[in-house]
Design a protein around this motif. Structure first.
Motif, PDB file in Angstrom:
ATOM      1  N   GLU A 291       0.831  -1.198   0.000  1.00 17.14           N
ATOM      2  CA  GLU A 291       0.000   0.000   0.000  1.00 17.14           C
ATOM      3  C   GLU A 291       0.870   1.255   0.000  1.00 17.14           C
ATOM      4  N   ASN A 292       0.245   2.407  -0.227  1.00 23.63           N
ATOM      5  CA  ASN A 292       0.962   3.679  -0.153  1.00 23.63           C
ATOM      6  C   ASN A 292       1.572   3.835   1.239  1.00 23.63           C
TER       7      ASN A 292
ATOM      8  N   ALA B 283       4.152   2.131   2.321  1.00 22.79           N
ATOM      9  CA  ALA B 283       4.738   0.886   2.805  1.00 22.79           C
ATOM     10  C   ALA B 283       6.261   0.911   2.815  1.00 22.79           C
TER      11      ALA B 283
ATOM     12  N   HIS C  12       1.478  -0.823  -8.064  1.00 22.17           N
ATOM     13  CA  HIS C  12       0.201  -1.203  -7.472  1.00 22.17           C
ATOM     14  C   HIS C  12      -0.595  -2.088  -8.423  1.00 22.17           C
TER      15      HIS C  12
ATOM     16  N   ALA D 181       5.020  -3.759   4.017  1.00 23.53           N
ATOM     17  CA  ALA D 181       3.996  -3.130   4.859  1.00 23.53           C
ATOM     18  C   ALA D 181       4.697  -2.485   6.042  1.00 23.53           C
TER      19      ALA D 181
ATOM     20  N   GLN E 138      -2.637  -5.111   3.069  1.00 26.14           N
ATOM     21  CA  GLN E 138      -3.728  -4.479   2.325  1.00 26.14           C
ATOM     22  C   GLN E 138      -3.503  -4.577   0.823  1.00 26.14           C
ATOM     23  N   VAL E 139      -3.132  -5.788   0.386  1.00 26.35           N
ATOM     24  CA  VAL E 139      -2.900  -6.091  -1.030  1.00 26.35           C
ATOM     25  C   VAL E 139      -3.877  -7.178  -1.456  1.00 26.35           C
TER      26      VAL E 139
END
Length: 268
Positions: free
Chosen positions: A37-38, A40, A194, A210, A234-235
């Motif tokens: 995620e952004n 990470a 992403h 993460a 959160q992937v």
């Protein structure tokens, strides 16, 4: 040319720790996608590979060179970096001049510069735009200029930050072809992305980050089977993996051809 990230911690400020005791080894010729995620730590880690950032603790070596002991200009001969935002990279008045800048500064001869520029423009579909001003091109084309400038440097390691942003389906296919060509030439390709489906289809190794740490590292089949770790990071797993699970099909179907074959077998 091996990359070794050895127990690296990096802080932008005392209260902003972006990497926490990260260790990673990437062998010559590997294709590696770094996902998460952004925030990470993906781009921060990538910028350690060519010396744009230096570890607060630990060390990074590329082909035996400690990045703390070499300038970013020296590291560029080993690790070429295409930025997420092409406007952070482009500054020349023509596409051709932009693509030539790297090899010229690395000491290529005139003939070598000409050959490197021609090859990079051909690979990225920009041969017809060589005389255009980069900032007269739309954003997706500027991304190709930035990538061409990176490829022309001939570095054995290529790092690309979010290569598929702004690309349509044809652009994504072209990126896959370029990665395949670089792989066949023995170059190491590292992407921060992403675009999970693109990573699953085009990279042999997936690194999941993460909270500034690496939480998973392995083949796409291995990593995307770790539902708990993916949830922590959160992937989402690739679309075909999720669809196969819904249809109770075998796990590890990462390309459409294999998926359709398995589906046909299931129905017979």
């Amino acid at each position: 040319m091996e990359i070794v990230v050895d127990n690296v911690t990096f802080a932008y400020a005392p209260e902003v720790v972006a990497l926490k005791e990260v260790s990673l080894t990437i062998g010559a010729g590997e294709t590696v996608a770094i996902i998460g995620e952004n925030g990470a730590g993906k781009s921060t880690l990538a910028k350690h590979l060519n010396g744009l950032l230096r570890p607060s603790e630990g060390r990074v070596t590329v082909g035996g060179w400690d990045t703390r002991e070499h300038s970013a200009a020296e590291m560029a001969a080993r690790v070429a970096f295409a930025f997420q935002n092409p406007d952070d990279q482009l500054f020349k008045r023509s596409v051709q001049a932009e693509v030539a800048f790297g090899p010229q500064n690395l000491g290529f001869s005139d003939d070598e510069v000409h050959a490197a520029v021609a090859e990079a423009l051909e690979m990225t579909g920009l041969s017809g735009a060589a005389e255009a001003h980069p900032h007269d091109l739309h954003n997706s084309q500027r991304r190709w200029v930035a990538l061409a400038a990176t490829l022309a440097m001939g570095a054995p390691i290529v790092v690309i930050d979010e290569p598929t942003i702004g690309q349509d389906a044809n652009g994504v296919r072209k990126l896959a072809e370029i990665i395949d060509q670089l792989r066949n030439n023995g170059r190491t390709i590292i992407a921060i992305s992403h675009h999970i489906d693109f990573c699953a289809s085009n990279f042999s190794r997936i690194v999941v980050m993460a909270g500034g740490r690496i939480v998973a590292d392995g083949s796409p089949q291995t990593v995307f089977s770790e539902e708990g770790l993916l949830a922590e990071a959160q992937v989402e797993a690739p679309q075909l993996v999720r669809l196969a699970a819904k249809l109770e099909m075998p796990f590890g179907l990462l390309d459409m051809e294999a998926f359709l074959k398995a589906l046909q077998e299931q129905q017979t």
